[in-house]
Write a protein that holds these residues in place. Structure first.
Motif, short mmCIF file in Angstrom:
data_model
loop_
_atom_site.label_atom_id
_atom_site.label_comp_id
_atom_site.label_asym_id
_atom_site.label_seq_id
_atom_site.Cartn_x
_atom_site.Cartn_y
_atom_site.Cartn_z
N PRO A 195 0.96 -1.33 -0.01
CA PRO A 195 0.00 0.06 0.04
C PRO A 195 0.65 1.37 0.12
O PRO A 195 1.75 1.66 0.79
CB PRO A 195 -0.74 0.02 1.31
N GLY A 196 0.18 2.28 -0.82
CA GLY A 196 0.54 3.55 -0.85
C GLY A 196 -0.92 4.37 0.01
O GLY A 196 -1.72 3.89 -0.81
N ILE A 197 -0.72 4.84 1.11
CA ILE A 197 -2.11 5.12 1.68
C ILE A 197 -2.00 6.70 1.69
O ILE A 197 -0.91 7.26 2.37
CB ILE A 197 -2.03 4.55 2.98
N VAL A 198 -3.02 7.54 1.19
CA VAL A 198 -3.24 8.81 1.53
C VAL A 198 -3.91 8.91 2.65
O VAL A 198 -5.13 8.31 2.80
CB VAL A 198 -3.47 9.55 0.11
N ILE A 199 -3.78 9.91 3.54
CA ILE A 199 -4.46 10.43 4.56
C ILE A 199 -4.88 11.95 4.33
O ILE A 199 -4.03 13.08 4.12
CB ILE A 199 -3.88 10.42 5.85
N VAL A 200 -6.23 12.33 4.25
CA VAL A 200 -6.38 13.77 3.81
C VAL A 200 -7.54 14.23 4.73
O VAL A 200 -8.22 13.42 5.31
CB VAL A 200 -7.08 13.80 2.52
N GLY A 201 -7.67 15.51 5.09
CA GLY A 201 -8.58 16.09 5.76
C GLY A 201 -9.90 16.31 4.80
O GLY A 201 -9.55 16.78 3.76
N ALA A 202 -11.02 15.88 5.32
CA ALA A 202 -12.11 16.25 4.34
C ALA A 202 -12.99 17.13 4.69
O ALA A 202 -14.04 17.49 3.80
CB ALA A 202 -13.09 14.54 4.57
N GLN A 203 -12.56 18.22 5.62
CA GLN A 203 -13.48 19.30 5.93
C GLN A 203 -12.52 20.50 5.69
O GLN A 203 -11.90 20.81 4.52
CB GLN A 203 -14.03 19.42 7.22
N GLY A 263 -10.02 21.38 7.76
CA GLY A 263 -8.58 21.15 8.66
C GLY A 263 -8.91 20.85 9.95
O GLY A 263 -10.10 21.15 10.57
N ASP A 264 -7.75 20.50 10.76
CA ASP A 264 -7.89 20.20 12.13
C ASP A 264 -8.62 19.26 12.40
O ASP A 264 -9.34 19.14 13.38
CB ASP A 264 -8.13 21.50 12.99
N GLU A 265 -9.06 18.04 11.34
CA GLU A 265 -9.93 17.10 11.89
C GLU A 265 -9.35 15.81 12.61
O GLU A 265 -10.21 15.04 13.02
CB GLU A 265 -10.39 16.43 10.35
N GLY A 266 -8.03 15.93 12.96
CA GLY A 266 -7.51 14.92 13.76
C GLY A 266 -6.81 13.94 13.02
O GLY A 266 -7.05 12.55 13.27
N LYS A 267 -6.01 14.30 11.92
CA LYS A 267 -5.35 13.12 11.11
C LYS A 267 -4.40 12.29 12.01
O LYS A 267 -4.31 11.26 11.69
CB LYS A 267 -4.56 13.88 10.16
N GLY A 268 -4.21 12.66 13.22
CA GLY A 268 -3.16 11.84 13.99
C GLY A 268 -3.82 10.83 14.25
O GLY A 268 -2.91 9.73 14.42
#
Ligand code: IMP
Length: 428
Positions: A2-10, A12-17
């Motif tokens: 896997p190449g896995i992408v993590i993005v904020g859907a709103q 910002g500050d959605e808590g990607k951690g």
């Protein structure tokens, strides 16, 4: 593999951690592919709390190689301040890799960011003032300075002089500021050369090889979908590609290497800075969300604007990013609210919109149409399985899932790292 992408859907500050934590020790590389030190995340490891602005969060996970990709803009002073602060606390930062093609934020970029905002007056964007926009503008104008330029003194001088030709006119004649000398900038940038040299390379090649070898690479977006330069609420956006396509552009890895795209959605919505936000609350409910959710910026300390969840935005983010999974965060913040409004459509001048309006003016005037969902009062912070959640909380999650069109694979139910309800594995 896997190449896995993590993005904020709103916004910002959605808590990607939370998502990064879930992938945790199964990750080999964490790549920052856009933005700069306008981002801000607090990472808690054991009893230690770290506030990072520029470095990818992977720098704190043993065994992970953190990478700053070509799509990032780097403030060298911030970079070395963060590295030194981490080293002083015993974190091994020796693995950090930096793209030779990343652009450099200089003093005149920071100054221009602040003065242009001031000149915009009522139309200001509310930027973080870190020089992000002016640095990207120079990149597109082909007068930017890249990391690799630091290693060729003659080229570096030429580039700084070329940039200052125009910048000094703007600074002195338009904005009434003092002129900047080539020497000042040159001396500042070259003071970092020997320290940064061993970290710099062709990170696109290194990441592609890692994927070839079956390693797991996580591409972590800064900011979020609605702040994306192309797909966000322009001009109230950041100046980079914060959506999943940016993972390829900003890291030098082909789009076909990206297998999963995880969108982070907060159970409600927040925004920092100016711009339209249909579900924003100006009453005691907004105050409650801000207080319960500790909604104050990590980078600037600004109170965040708060509102109810907006499923039009999440569905839009699902489509633009091609989300395969959603991690829903901060569900516990809604505990105790009797009826939870969720936005299901907009009304603009008497017309109903079930998708994002094409026209930004319409979006500015959009009034949310809400559906009220019954809330719950039980403490959910100990829930680890979907079935541990009260029926109404489960129904709330299902409602958001159906409306967004992507499956919800994990749910954040508290501030602790372990406070997660895992529904589907994020790597398999
Ligand atoms: P800039 O990125 O500093 O140019 O700011 C542009 C807009 O993006 C402003 O509204 C900022 O508040 C917003 N922004 C930038 N970075 C973040 C972030 O990490 N979280 C939330 N908003 C951000």
């Amino acid at each position: 593999m896997p190449g896995i992408v993590i993005v904020g859907a709103q916004w910002g500050d959605e808590g990607k951690g939370k998502a990064t934590d879930l992938l945790g020790s199964r990750t080999d590389y964490v790549v920052k592919f856009n933005g700069g030190n306008n981002a801000g995340h607090t990472v808690v490891v054991g009893d230690e709390k770290y506030a990072l602005h520029l470095l990818p969060s992977g720098i704190l996970t043993e065994g992970v190689t953190p990478v700053i990709g070509n799509g990032v803009v780097i403030d060298l002073e911030v970079l070395f301040d963060e590295l030194e602060a981490l080293s002083a606390r015993g974190v091994d930062v020796s693995k950090l890799r930096i793209s030779a093609n990343a652009h450099v934020i200089t003093d005149y970029h920071r100054t221009l960011d602040k003065v242009t905002e001031r000149f915009l007056g009522k139309r200001s964007i509310g930027t973080t003032g870190r020089g992000i926009g002016p640095t990207y503008a120079d990149k597109i104008n082909r007068v930017g300075i890249r990391i690799q330029d630091l290693f060729d003194e003659s080229i570096l001088r030429q580039k700084i002089e070329g940039a200052l030709d125009v910048k000094n006119h703007m600074l002195t004649k338009v904005y009434n500021r003092r002129a900047v000398t080539c020497d000042e900038i040159f001396d500042d940038l070259t003071s970092y050369v020997e320290r940064i040299r061993p970290m710099v390379g062709d990170t696109g090649l290194e990441l592609s090889r890692a994927l070839d070898a079956g390693q797991t690479v996580v591409f972590e977006a800064g900011q979020a979908t609605m702040l994306d330069i192309d797909h966000g609420t322009y001009p109230f956006v950041t100046s980079s590609t914060a959506t999943s396509a940016g993972a390829a552009l900003g890291s030098g890895v082909a789009p076909s290497r990206l297998d999963r795209v995880i969108g982070i959605v907060k159970a409600y919505t927040t925004r920092v800075g100016a711009g339209p936000f249909p579900t924003e609350l100006f009453d005691e409910w907004g105050e409650l969300l801000r207080k319960q959710g500790f909604e104050f910026g990590t980078t600037t300390g600004r109170p965040r604007r708060c509102g109810w969840n907006d499923t039009i935005i999440t569905r839009y983010a699902s489509r633009i990013n091609g989300l395969t999974d959603i991690v829903l965060t901060k569900l516990d913040v809604l505990t105790g609210i009797e009826q939870i409004p969720v936005c299901v459509a907009y009304e603009v001048d008497g017309e109903r919109f079930d998708e994002m309006p094409v026209s930004q003016s319409d979006f500015h005037h959009a009034k949310p149409i809400y559906e009220n969902l019954p809330g719950w009062s039980e403490d959910i912070t100990g829930a680890r399985e979907l079935s541990d959640l009260p029926a109404n909380a489960q129904a709330y999650v299902r409602f958001l899932e159906e409306r967004s069109g992507s499956r919800i694979s994990a749910i954040g139910v508290g501030a602790d790292r372990e406070a997660i309800v895992q529904v589907h594995d994020l790597i398999d």
